[in-house]
Scaffold this motif. Structure first.
Motif, PDB file in Angstrom:
ATOM      1  N   GLY A  83       0.811  -1.210   0.000  1.00  8.91           N
ATOM      2  CA  GLY A  83       0.000   0.000   0.000  1.00  8.91           C
ATOM      3  C   GLY A  83       0.841   1.255   0.000  1.00  8.91           C
ATOM      4  O   GLY A  83       1.846   1.338   0.704  1.00  8.91           O
ATOM      5  N   GLY A  84       0.407   2.240  -0.794  1.00 11.11           N
ATOM      6  CA  GLY A  84       1.057   3.541  -0.827  1.00 11.11           C
ATOM      7  C   GLY A  84       0.136   4.632  -0.317  1.00 11.11           C
ATOM      8  O   GLY A  84      -0.975   4.353   0.154  1.00 11.11           O
ATOM      9  N   ARG A  85       0.571   5.893  -0.428  1.00 14.72           N
ATOM     10  CA  ARG A  85      -0.256   7.001   0.058  1.00 14.72           C
ATOM     11  C   ARG A  85      -1.599   7.071  -0.652  1.00 14.72           C
ATOM     12  O   ARG A  85      -2.586   7.520  -0.086  1.00 14.72           O
ATOM     13  CB  ARG A  85       0.487   8.334  -0.123  1.00 14.72           C
ATOM     14  CG  ARG A  85       1.571   8.584   0.899  1.00 14.72           C
ATOM     15  CD  ARG A  85       1.973  10.054   0.952  1.00 14.72           C
ATOM     16  NE  ARG A  85       2.381  10.571  -0.346  1.00 14.72           N
ATOM     17  CZ  ARG A  85       1.808  11.591  -0.966  1.00 14.72           C
ATOM     18  NH1 ARG A  85       0.779  12.200  -0.421  1.00 14.72           N
ATOM     19  NH2 ARG A  85       2.257  12.009  -2.136  1.00 14.72           N
ATOM     20  N   LEU A 103       0.002   2.334   7.566  1.00 16.14           N
ATOM     21  CA  LEU A 103      -1.259   2.033   6.889  1.00 16.14           C
ATOM     22  C   LEU A 103      -1.915   0.779   7.453  1.00 16.14           C
ATOM     23  O   LEU A 103      -3.131   0.722   7.635  1.00 16.14           O
ATOM     24  CB  LEU A 103      -1.014   1.867   5.384  1.00 16.14           C
ATOM     25  CG  LEU A 103      -2.216   1.492   4.518  1.00 16.14           C
ATOM     26  CD1 LEU A 103      -3.268   2.589   4.562  1.00 16.14           C
ATOM     27  CD2 LEU A 103      -1.778   1.238   3.079  1.00 16.14           C
ATOM     28  N   PHE A 104      -1.101  -0.244   7.753  1.00  8.38           N
ATOM     29  CA  PHE A 104      -1.629  -1.504   8.273  1.00  8.38           C
ATOM     30  C   PHE A 104      -1.212  -1.733   9.726  1.00  8.38           C
ATOM     31  O   PHE A 104      -1.092  -2.873  10.179  1.00  8.38           O
ATOM     32  CB  PHE A 104      -1.151  -2.676   7.409  1.00  8.38           C
ATOM     33  CG  PHE A 104      -1.567  -2.581   5.965  1.00  8.38           C
ATOM     34  CD1 PHE A 104      -2.893  -2.739   5.604  1.00  8.38           C
ATOM     35  CD2 PHE A 104      -0.632  -2.310   4.976  1.00  8.38           C
ATOM     36  CE1 PHE A 104      -3.281  -2.646   4.265  1.00  8.38           C
ATOM     37  CE2 PHE A 104      -1.007  -2.219   3.642  1.00  8.38           C
ATOM     38  CZ  PHE A 104      -2.338  -2.387   3.287  1.00  8.38           C
ATOM     39  N   ALA A 105      -0.989  -0.640  10.451  1.00  9.46           N
ATOM     40  CA  ALA A 105      -0.509  -0.736  11.831  1.00  9.46           C
ATOM     41  C   ALA A 105      -1.427  -1.619  12.665  1.00  9.46           C
ATOM     42  O   ALA A 105      -2.651  -1.504  12.625  1.00  9.46           O
ATOM     43  CB  ALA A 105      -0.433   0.653  12.459  1.00  9.46           C
ATOM     44  N   ASP A 144       8.539   4.879  15.695  1.00  9.50           N
ATOM     45  CA  ASP A 144       7.280   4.212  15.407  1.00  9.50           C
ATOM     46  C   ASP A 144       6.214   5.247  15.059  1.00  9.50           C
ATOM     47  O   ASP A 144       6.330   6.424  15.401  1.00  9.50           O
ATOM     48  CB  ASP A 144       6.845   3.388  16.630  1.00  9.50           C
ATOM     49  CG  ASP A 144       5.755   2.382  16.289  1.00  9.50           C
ATOM     50  OD1 ASP A 144       5.525   2.148  15.087  1.00  9.50           O
ATOM     51  OD2 ASP A 144       5.148   1.840  17.221  1.00  9.50           O
ATOM     52  N   VAL A 145       5.156   4.787  14.386  1.00  7.38           N
ATOM     53  CA  VAL A 145       4.038   5.684  14.056  1.00  7.38           C
ATOM     54  C   VAL A 145       2.741   5.032  14.529  1.00  7.38           C
ATOM     55  O   VAL A 145       2.609   3.809  14.514  1.00  7.38           O
ATOM     56  CB  VAL A 145       3.961   5.964  12.544  1.00  7.38           C
ATOM     57  CG1 VAL A 145       5.164   6.763  12.091  1.00  7.38           C
ATOM     58  CG2 VAL A 145       3.829   4.685  11.736  1.00  7.38           C
ATOM     59  N   PRO A 146       1.749   5.842  14.944  1.00  3.42           N
ATOM     60  CA  PRO A 146       0.504   5.280  15.469  1.00  3.42           C
ATOM     61  C   PRO A 146      -0.466   4.821  14.397  1.00  3.42           C
ATOM     62  O   PRO A 146      -1.418   4.089  14.687  1.00  3.42           O
ATOM     63  CB  PRO A 146      -0.099   6.451  16.258  1.00  3.42           C
ATOM     64  CG  PRO A 146       0.447   7.674  15.601  1.00  3.42           C
ATOM     65  CD  PRO A 146       1.822   7.300  15.133  1.00  3.42           C
ATOM     66  N   GLY A 147      -0.264   5.241  13.156  1.00  2.00           N
ATOM     67  CA  GLY A 147      -1.194   4.881  12.098  1.00  2.00           C
ATOM     68  C   GLY A 147      -0.864   5.653  10.844  1.00  2.00           C
ATOM     69  O   GLY A 147       0.162   6.337  10.760  1.00  2.00           O
ATOM     70  N   PRO A 148      -1.718   5.558   9.802  1.00  2.00           N
ATOM     71  CA  PRO A 148      -1.437   6.260   8.549  1.00  2.00           C
ATOM     72  C   PRO A 148      -1.491   7.765   8.724  1.00  2.00           C
ATOM     73  O   PRO A 148      -2.032   8.282   9.699  1.00  2.00           O
ATOM     74  CB  PRO A 148      -2.555   5.761   7.617  1.00  2.00           C
ATOM     75  CG  PRO A 148      -3.660   5.344   8.537  1.00  2.00           C
ATOM     76  CD  PRO A 148      -2.988   4.800   9.762  1.00  2.00           C
ATOM     77  N   VAL A 175       2.768  -4.800   3.282  1.00  2.00           N
ATOM     78  CA  VAL A 175       3.888  -3.868   3.428  1.00  2.00           C
ATOM     79  C   VAL A 175       3.411  -2.520   2.883  1.00  2.00           C
ATOM     80  O   VAL A 175       2.372  -2.438   2.220  1.00  2.00           O
ATOM     81  CB  VAL A 175       5.155  -4.326   2.664  1.00  2.00           C
ATOM     82  CG1 VAL A 175       5.771  -5.550   3.319  1.00  2.00           C
ATOM     83  CG2 VAL A 175       4.833  -4.597   1.198  1.00  2.00           C
ATOM     84  N   THR A 176       4.170  -1.470   3.145  1.00  2.00           N
ATOM     85  CA  THR A 176       3.814  -0.140   2.657  1.00  2.00           C
ATOM     86  C   THR A 176       5.035   0.552   2.076  1.00  2.00           C
ATOM     87  O   THR A 176       6.177   0.140   2.305  1.00  2.00           O
ATOM     88  CB  THR A 176       3.254   0.755   3.782  1.00  2.00           C
ATOM     89  OG1 THR A 176       4.326   1.113   4.675  1.00  2.00           O
ATOM     90  CG2 THR A 176       2.136   0.072   4.547  1.00  2.00           C
TER      91      THR A 176
END
Length: 564
Positions: free
Chosen positions: A205-207, A236-238, A401-405, A228-229
């Motif tokens: 997945g992309g933006r 995106l898939f967090a 780390d990131v919480p989501g998209p 994967v992103t």
């Protein structure tokens, strides 16, 4: 009758509640009209490149159209680096600028239309009888083409009387929905059959796939596929058990192994640049299918291209696979896949030895990997990361780390630019404030010095922000690529600068971080919820090289060898 400036300002207001700009005599009247007659918020920046970069960042974080504004001539030319980046990244925004008078150019005017066109950006010029309609056309083109558009206001028009008839705003959500490309349902149904038969499928997945997050997750779960992103769509898939993180130069070695084993990879809303594709070496045996709204595939390695928006494509694929039973890859361990995204990135060299327990590299400076991991542990979970470009980008995108998209903004990577980090800060800060998140801005010392003027914009705009300066007194990417080839390194070195002191000069708090213990005071503040901006001036080693940078070097060596 309203003036042209008033007509332009009120016509823009229904489409954007944010304007990022720097005032000059080419845009002063329209900014004044926006402040007096509309609810548009104007955020002042200190350099014109930040007008576009901040509008770009605001859009990427919120998906809301933002407007940038600058004056003519030098004000306009100062925007061009950020404008080229926004164009290459297909970011819809409107850049409102002054322009030469209708009577003809003055000695200091330049051909702004030609300069914009060189960045693949269209220009729409306002007239007295074409003001609100010009705004509508600019917004329409920006949204439909997913590109920046320059809205040019000739110098002698702002105070002139607008002569056009009333022009109503347009519901572009509805209009653009009706103009979506015709979906290749036959191709999608054939792809569904191939996915059902695949033994090792991967969804990339992309933006462009953010609006289809739920449906793509359901599709991957239905297939037992690994997800994967791209780096820009990280998160995106967090939380998904079979999410292996980033595809490309920031992949872990384990994720790279999954990509190499895949037999079918479906890329949705992903541009497939050289880094996502690992310079063509990441998935040698997989069939690659790309789904996007563009007219054609964006990479020569694509075997099948299907034109469709991500949400519609995901819906069609889920419907076609409604009766499919998920079957995970042979021997696949979900726990190992989930852990793969947190592994160190691949690239096998001596500099990949694990960081020492004290967090210091062999030269006594901070190991950037240990530093970034320690910062990550102390940052609040709710964060928005806006990253400058440069060698350090490998650490920020591997260890933070990131919480989501929509939680990481990489403004500059499409154009391979450094120096847009602080330039994005005002727009990213507005977005972070709206979401109750801490803004995190990683930058290098080289890029940081290039954009230093808008450190002030960050301090003025952000509710809470942490700046991470990877300060190794060098342009490390250049040293890695050219110093190691024997070129004179003196132009690649930078005198050590105290970014902590520079931050304090504009109202931030600052710490020179030489050991991991030096993070303690900042970490207490980060956990407290107290407002403000804190600059971490991190004295890192230039001897620890990011794996993605080594990958670039290896690719250059292959190119040179191929020409011999």
């Amino acid at each position: 009758m309203p003036t042209v400036a008033e007509r332009v300002a009120t016509a823009l207001a229904p489409y954007a509640d944010e304007m990022f700009g720097l005032l000059g005599n080419g845009n002063a009247f329209v900014v004044d009209a926006a402040l007096r007659n509309t609810g548009t918020r104007f955020t002042a920046v200190r350099h014109e490149v930040a007008t576009v970069a901040s509008a770009d960042a605001y859009y990427r974080a919120t998906r809301k159209l933002a407007v940038a504004t600058a004056t003519y001539g030098a004000g306009f030319t100062n925007t061009l680096t950020a404008l080229a980046e926004a164009s290459m990244s297909r970011v819809p925004l409107v850049l409102l600028v002054g322009d030469a008078p209708t009577g003809g150019p003055r000695p200091w005017d330049v051909d702004q239309d030609a300069l914009a066109a060189a960045c693949d950006v269209a220009t729409i010029t306002v007239r007295a009888d074409y003001a609100a309609a010009a705004v509508n056309d600019a917004v329409r083109r920006a949204l439909a083409d997913r590109r920046p558009v320059v809205l040019a206001l000739p110098y002698d028009l702002p105070t002139a009387t607008a002569t056009e008839a009333d022009v109503a705003p347009i519901d572009f959500d509805q209009k653009l929905a009706s103009q979506r490309p015709e979906v290749d349902r036959t191709g999608l149904e054939a792809l569904a059959a191939d996915l059902a038969a695949a033994k090792r499928p991967i969804i990339l997945g992309g933006r462009g796939a953010l609006d289809a997050r739920a449906d793509l997750t359901a599709l991957a779960d239905r297939l037992g596929a690994i997800t994967v992103t791209t780096a820009a769509a990280r998160g995106l898939f967090a939380g998904r058990a079979l999410d292996a993180g980033v595809c490309g130069g920031f992949s872990s070695e384990r994720t790279a192994g999954y990509l190499a084993e895949a037999d079918l990879i479906v890329a949705v809303g992903a541009g497939l640049n050289q880094f996502t594709m690992g310079f063509g070496r990441l998935f040698p045996q997989a069939r690659l299918v790309q789904i996007d709204v563009l007219d054609a595939a964006t990479h020569a390695a694509v075997d099948t291209y299907l034109r469709a928006d991500a949400a519609t494509a995901a819906t069609v694929l889920n419907e076609a696979l409604a009766d499919a039973e998920a079957q995970a890859w042979p021997g696949l361990d979900a726990t190992e896949v989930a852990a793969a995204q947190f592994d160190r990135p691949y690239g096998r060299t001596a500099t990949e030895a694990a960081p020492a327990a004290d967090g210091l590299a062999a030269d006594g400076q901070l190991d950037p990997r240990a530093l970034t991991a320690a910062i990550d542990r102390a940052l609040p979970a709710e964060r928005l990361i806006t990253s400058d470009g440069g060698h350090f980008i490998g650490w920020a995108n591997t260890y933070l780390d990131v919480p989501g998209p929509d939680s990481v903004l990489l403004v500059g990577t499409a154009f391979q630019s450094i120096g847009l980090g602080f330039s994005t800060a005002a727009g990213a800060a507005r977005a972070a404030n709206e979401r109750g998140r801490m803004l995190v801005l990683p930058t290098g010392d080289g890029g940081g010095l290039m954009a230093l003027a808008d450190l002030d914009s960050l301090v003025r705009t952000a509710d809470r922000a942490t700046v991470i300066v990877y300060n190794d007194a060098a342009y490390t990417a250049e040293i890695t690529q050219y110093g190691m080839q024997g070129l004179d390194e003196r132009p690649m070195r930078i005198d050590r600068v105290s970014f902590a002191g520079l931050g304090q000069a504009v109202g931030a708090r600052g710490t020179e971080v030489r050991t991991l213990d030096d993070l303690a005071e900042w970490a207490t503040w980060a956990a407290s919820g107290e407002p403000g901006t804190w600059v971490l001036d991190c004295r890192v080693s230039g001897e620890v090289i990011a794996p993605y940078q080594l990958e670039i070097m290896e690719n250059l060596k292959r190119q040179v060898a191929a020409t011999r």
